[in-house]
Design a protein around this motif. Structure first.
Motif, PDB file in Angstrom:
ATOM      1  N   ALA A   1      16.624 -41.059 -17.070  1.00  0.00           N
ATOM      2  CA  ALA A   1      17.717 -40.504 -17.877  1.00  0.00           C
ATOM      3  C   ALA A   1      18.020 -41.422 -19.063  1.00  0.00           C
ATOM      4  CB  ALA A   1      18.966 -40.310 -17.018  1.00  0.00           C
ATOM      5  N   TRP A   2      18.064 -42.724 -18.795  1.00  0.00           N
ATOM      6  CA  TRP A   2      18.339 -43.685 -19.863  1.00  0.00           C
ATOM      7  C   TRP A   2      17.208 -43.666 -20.899  1.00  0.00           C
ATOM      8  CZ3 TRP A   2      22.480 -46.045 -21.493  1.00  0.00           C
ATOM      9  CH2 TRP A   2      22.362 -47.098 -22.387  1.00  0.00           C
ATOM     10  N   LYS A   3      15.968 -43.627 -20.424  1.00  0.00           N
ATOM     11  CA  LYS A   3      14.818 -43.604 -21.335  1.00  0.00           C
ATOM     12  C   LYS A   3      14.835 -42.333 -22.189  1.00  0.00           C
ATOM     13  CE  LYS A   3       9.842 -44.351 -21.397  1.00  0.00           C
ATOM     14  NZ  LYS A   3       8.640 -44.613 -20.601  1.00  0.00           N
ATOM     15  N   LEU A   4      15.156 -41.202 -21.589  1.00  0.00           N
ATOM     16  CA  LEU A   4      15.228 -39.952 -22.350  1.00  0.00           C
ATOM     17  C   LEU A   4      16.328 -40.034 -23.399  1.00  0.00           C
ATOM     18  CD1 LEU A   4      14.435 -37.038 -22.929  1.00  0.00           C
ATOM     19  CD2 LEU A   4      15.906 -36.339 -21.009  1.00  0.00           C
ATOM     20  N   GLY A   5      17.482 -40.525 -23.025  1.00  0.00           N
ATOM     21  CA  GLY A   5      18.571 -40.663 -23.993  1.00  0.00           C
ATOM     22  C   GLY A   5      18.199 -41.571 -25.150  1.00  0.00           C
ATOM     23  N   ARG A   6      17.567 -42.687 -24.822  1.00  0.00           N
ATOM     24  CA  ARG A   6      17.127 -43.606 -25.897  1.00  0.00           C
ATOM     25  C   ARG A   6      16.078 -42.967 -26.799  1.00  0.00           C
ATOM     26  NH1 ARG A   6      16.845 -49.739 -25.071  1.00  0.00           N
ATOM     27  NH2 ARG A   6      15.202 -49.216 -26.499  1.00  0.00           N
ATOM     28  N   THR A   7      15.202 -42.156 -26.220  1.00  0.00           N
ATOM     29  CA  THR A   7      14.176 -41.484 -27.019  1.00  0.00           C
ATOM     30  C   THR A   7      14.817 -40.485 -27.981  1.00  0.00           C
ATOM     31  OG1 THR A   7      12.533 -41.777 -25.273  1.00  0.00           O
ATOM     32  CG2 THR A   7      12.078 -40.078 -26.912  1.00  0.00           C
ATOM     33  N   ILE A   8      15.760 -39.703 -27.488  1.00  0.00           N
ATOM     34  CA  ILE A   8      16.463 -38.756 -28.369  1.00  0.00           C
ATOM     35  C   ILE A   8      17.185 -39.523 -29.469  1.00  0.00           C
ATOM     36  CG2 ILE A   8      18.280 -37.010 -28.520  1.00  0.00           C
ATOM     37  CD1 ILE A   8      17.655 -36.345 -25.537  1.00  0.00           C
ATOM     38  N   ARG A   9      17.854 -40.613 -29.097  1.00  0.00           N
ATOM     39  CA  ARG A   9      18.606 -41.409 -30.071  1.00  0.00           C
ATOM     40  C   ARG A   9      17.669 -41.992 -31.134  1.00  0.00           C
ATOM     41  NH1 ARG A   9      20.750 -46.260 -31.602  1.00  0.00           N
ATOM     42  NH2 ARG A   9      23.009 -46.299 -31.912  1.00  0.00           N
ATOM     43  N   ARG A  10      16.526 -42.515 -30.704  1.00  0.00           N
ATOM     44  CA  ARG A  10      15.572 -43.082 -31.663  1.00  0.00           C
ATOM     45  C   ARG A  10      15.107 -42.023 -32.654  1.00  0.00           C
ATOM     46  NH1 ARG A  10      10.428 -42.556 -31.830  1.00  0.00           N
ATOM     47  NH2 ARG A  10      10.208 -41.971 -29.646  1.00  0.00           N
ATOM     48  N   LEU A  11      14.743 -40.850 -32.160  1.00  0.00           N
ATOM     49  CA  LEU A  11      14.307 -39.765 -33.040  1.00  0.00           C
ATOM     50  C   LEU A  11      15.406 -39.374 -34.024  1.00  0.00           C
ATOM     51  CD1 LEU A  11      12.493 -37.512 -30.396  1.00  0.00           C
ATOM     52  CD2 LEU A  11      11.388 -38.844 -32.231  1.00  0.00           C
ATOM     53  N   ALA A  12      16.630 -39.294 -33.532  1.00  0.00           N
ATOM     54  CA  ALA A  12      17.755 -38.918 -34.397  1.00  0.00           C
ATOM     55  C   ALA A  12      18.035 -39.995 -35.442  1.00  0.00           C
ATOM     56  CB  ALA A  12      19.000 -38.664 -33.544  1.00  0.00           C
ATOM     57  N   ARG A  13      17.983 -41.252 -35.050  1.00  0.00           N
ATOM     58  CA  ARG A  13      18.226 -42.335 -36.020  1.00  0.00           C
ATOM     59  C   ARG A  13      17.145 -42.379 -37.088  1.00  0.00           C
ATOM     60  NH1 ARG A  13      22.079 -46.312 -35.751  1.00  0.00           N
ATOM     61  NH2 ARG A  13      20.668 -47.513 -37.025  1.00  0.00           N
ATOM     62  N   GLU A  14      15.883 -42.210 -36.669  1.00  0.00           N
ATOM     63  CA  GLU A  14      14.782 -42.203 -37.636  1.00  0.00           C
ATOM     64  C   GLU A  14      14.973 -41.120 -38.686  1.00  0.00           C
ATOM     65  OE1 GLU A  14      11.301 -41.690 -35.210  1.00  0.00           O
ATOM     66  OE2 GLU A  14      11.259 -43.801 -34.594  1.00  0.00           O
ATOM     67  N   ARG A  15      15.587 -40.020 -38.306  1.00  0.00           N
ATOM     68  CA  ARG A  15      15.781 -38.859 -39.195  1.00  0.00           C
ATOM     69  C   ARG A  15      17.183 -38.828 -39.800  1.00  0.00           C
ATOM     70  NH1 ARG A  15      12.830 -35.110 -34.670  1.00  0.00           N
ATOM     71  NH2 ARG A  15      10.859 -36.236 -34.818  1.00  0.00           N
ATOM     72  N   GLU A  16      17.989 -39.842 -39.482  1.00  0.00           N
ATOM     73  CA  GLU A  16      19.367 -39.949 -39.975  1.00  0.00           C
ATOM     74  C   GLU A  16      20.172 -38.696 -39.653  1.00  0.00           C
ATOM     75  OE1 GLU A  16      19.158 -41.084 -44.094  1.00  0.00           O
ATOM     76  OE2 GLU A  16      18.220 -43.011 -43.614  1.00  0.00           O
TER      77      GLU A  16
ATOM     78  N   GLU B   1      25.823 -34.525 -11.915  1.00  0.00           N
ATOM     79  CA  GLU B   1      27.087 -34.495 -12.675  1.00  0.00           C
ATOM     80  C   GLU B   1      27.403 -35.840 -13.323  1.00  0.00           C
ATOM     81  OE1 GLU B   1      29.121 -31.808 -13.237  1.00  0.00           O
ATOM     82  OE2 GLU B   1      27.469 -30.680 -12.348  1.00  0.00           O
ATOM     83  N   GLN B   2      26.588 -36.873 -13.032  1.00  0.00           N
ATOM     84  CA  GLN B   2      26.882 -38.214 -13.529  1.00  0.00           C
ATOM     85  C   GLN B   2      26.375 -38.408 -14.954  1.00  0.00           C
ATOM     86  OE1 GLN B   2      24.937 -41.504 -11.565  1.00  0.00           O
ATOM     87  NE2 GLN B   2      26.580 -42.905 -12.140  1.00  0.00           N
ATOM     88  N   LEU B   3      27.267 -38.863 -15.822  1.00  0.00           N
ATOM     89  CA  LEU B   3      26.895 -39.223 -17.183  1.00  0.00           C
ATOM     90  C   LEU B   3      26.159 -40.552 -17.137  1.00  0.00           C
ATOM     91  CD1 LEU B   3      27.003 -38.843 -20.260  1.00  0.00           C
ATOM     92  CD2 LEU B   3      29.248 -39.959 -20.204  1.00  0.00           C
ATOM     93  N   VAL B   4      24.886 -40.549 -17.549  1.00  0.00           N
ATOM     94  CA  VAL B   4      24.066 -41.755 -17.524  1.00  0.00           C
ATOM     95  C   VAL B   4      23.883 -42.318 -18.927  1.00  0.00           C
ATOM     96  CG1 VAL B   4      21.809 -42.720 -16.894  1.00  0.00           C
ATOM     97  CG2 VAL B   4      22.876 -40.980 -15.439  1.00  0.00           C
ATOM     98  N   PHE B   5      23.824 -41.424 -19.928  1.00  0.00           N
ATOM     99  CA  PHE B   5      23.601 -41.882 -21.302  1.00  0.00           C
ATOM    100  C   PHE B   5      24.480 -41.078 -22.246  1.00  0.00           C
ATOM    101  CE2 PHE B   5      21.697 -41.805 -25.463  1.00  0.00           C
ATOM    102  CZ  PHE B   5      21.207 -43.088 -25.642  1.00  0.00           C
TER     103      PHE B   5
ATOM    104  N   GLU C   1      11.528 -32.142 -27.906  1.00  0.00           N
ATOM    105  CA  GLU C   1      10.575 -33.114 -28.459  1.00  0.00           C
ATOM    106  C   GLU C   1      10.602 -34.417 -27.655  1.00  0.00           C
ATOM    107  OE1 GLU C   1       9.613 -35.540 -32.603  1.00  0.00           O
ATOM    108  OE2 GLU C   1      11.248 -34.066 -32.594  1.00  0.00           O
ATOM    109  N   ALA C   2      11.791 -34.875 -27.317  1.00  0.00           N
ATOM    110  CA  ALA C   2      11.905 -36.119 -26.546  1.00  0.00           C
ATOM    111  C   ALA C   2      11.344 -35.954 -25.136  1.00  0.00           C
ATOM    112  CB  ALA C   2      13.372 -36.567 -26.494  1.00  0.00           C
TER     113      ALA C   2
END
Length: 154
Positions: A32-47, A58-62, A147-148
Motif C-alpha cells: 500500500a505504501w509503495k503504491l501510494g509513493r508510486t502515484i505520488r511520484r507520477l503526480a509530482r513528475e507531472r506537477e 478500512e485502514q488509511l495507510v498512505f 498506471e501506478a
C-alpha cells in the motif's frame, strides 16, 4: 460528461478488463505504501495538484496532498471510496454506468461521489483495499491509479 455512448461503452469495457486482470499476488501495508509513493511520484513528475489515499481494508495507510490540491479533494476521496466500497467496483465504472443508464441518482451526494478516481485493489479477486486520487478530471484520476498499479505489477 461529454463522451458519446460508444465511448462510454468502450470505457466501461476497459474498466471491467482492468478489474479482471489487475490483481496483486499479495497486498499488505508495504505494498500500500509503495503504491501510494508510486502515484505520488507520477503526480509530482507531472506537477499535478492531486490528493492521494491508499487504504488496506478500512485502514488509511498512505495519504499525500500535493500543491494545488485542497481539503475539498479529501472530501471527494472519502465519497469516492464509499462508492467503490458500496458497489465493489471502481468509482469510474459507477459514473460510466450512471451516464449510460441514468441510474444511481438516489445516492446521497453528500456521502457518495459518482466520479472516477477510486480503484479497488484485489488479491485473488477479493477486494483488500482501495487507491484513490482526486484533483483531475475523473477519468484522469482513475488512469493515474491504474498506471501506478500496472507499473508495480510489471
Amino acid at each position: 460528461m461529454t463522451e458519446s455512448r460508444a465511448e462510454l461503452e468502450q470505457l466501461l469495457e476497459q474498466i471491467e478488463h482492468e478489474e479482471r486482470t489487475l490483481w496483486f499476488d499479495g497486498f499488505g501495508h508495504d505494498e500500500a505504501w509503495k503504491l501510494g509513493r508510486t502515484i505520488r511520484r507520477l503526480a509530482r513528475e507531472r506537477e499535478l495538484g492531486v490528493a492521494i489515499q491508499v487504504r488496506l481494508g478500512e485502514q488509511l495507510v498512505f495519504h499525500s496532498a500535493l500543491p494545488g490540491s485542497t481539503a475539498d479533494n479529501d472530501d471527494w476521496i472519502a465519497r469516492k471510496i464509499r462508492t467503490t466500497s458500496r458497489f465493489a467496483t471502481s468509482s469510474l465504472a459507477i459514473r460510466v454506468r450512471h451516464d449510460l443508464n441514468g441510474g444511481f441518482g438516489w445516492l446521497d451526494p453528500a456521502l457518495y461521489a459518482i466520479s472516477g478516481g477510486c480503484v479497488p485493489l484485489r488479491v485473488a479477486g477479493a477486494i483488500v483495499g482501495t487507491a484513490t486520487v482526486s484533483g483531475l478530471a475523473d477519468a484522469k484520476d482513475h488512469a493515474l491509479v491504474i498506471e501506478a498499479v500496472t507499473s508495480l505489477q510489471g
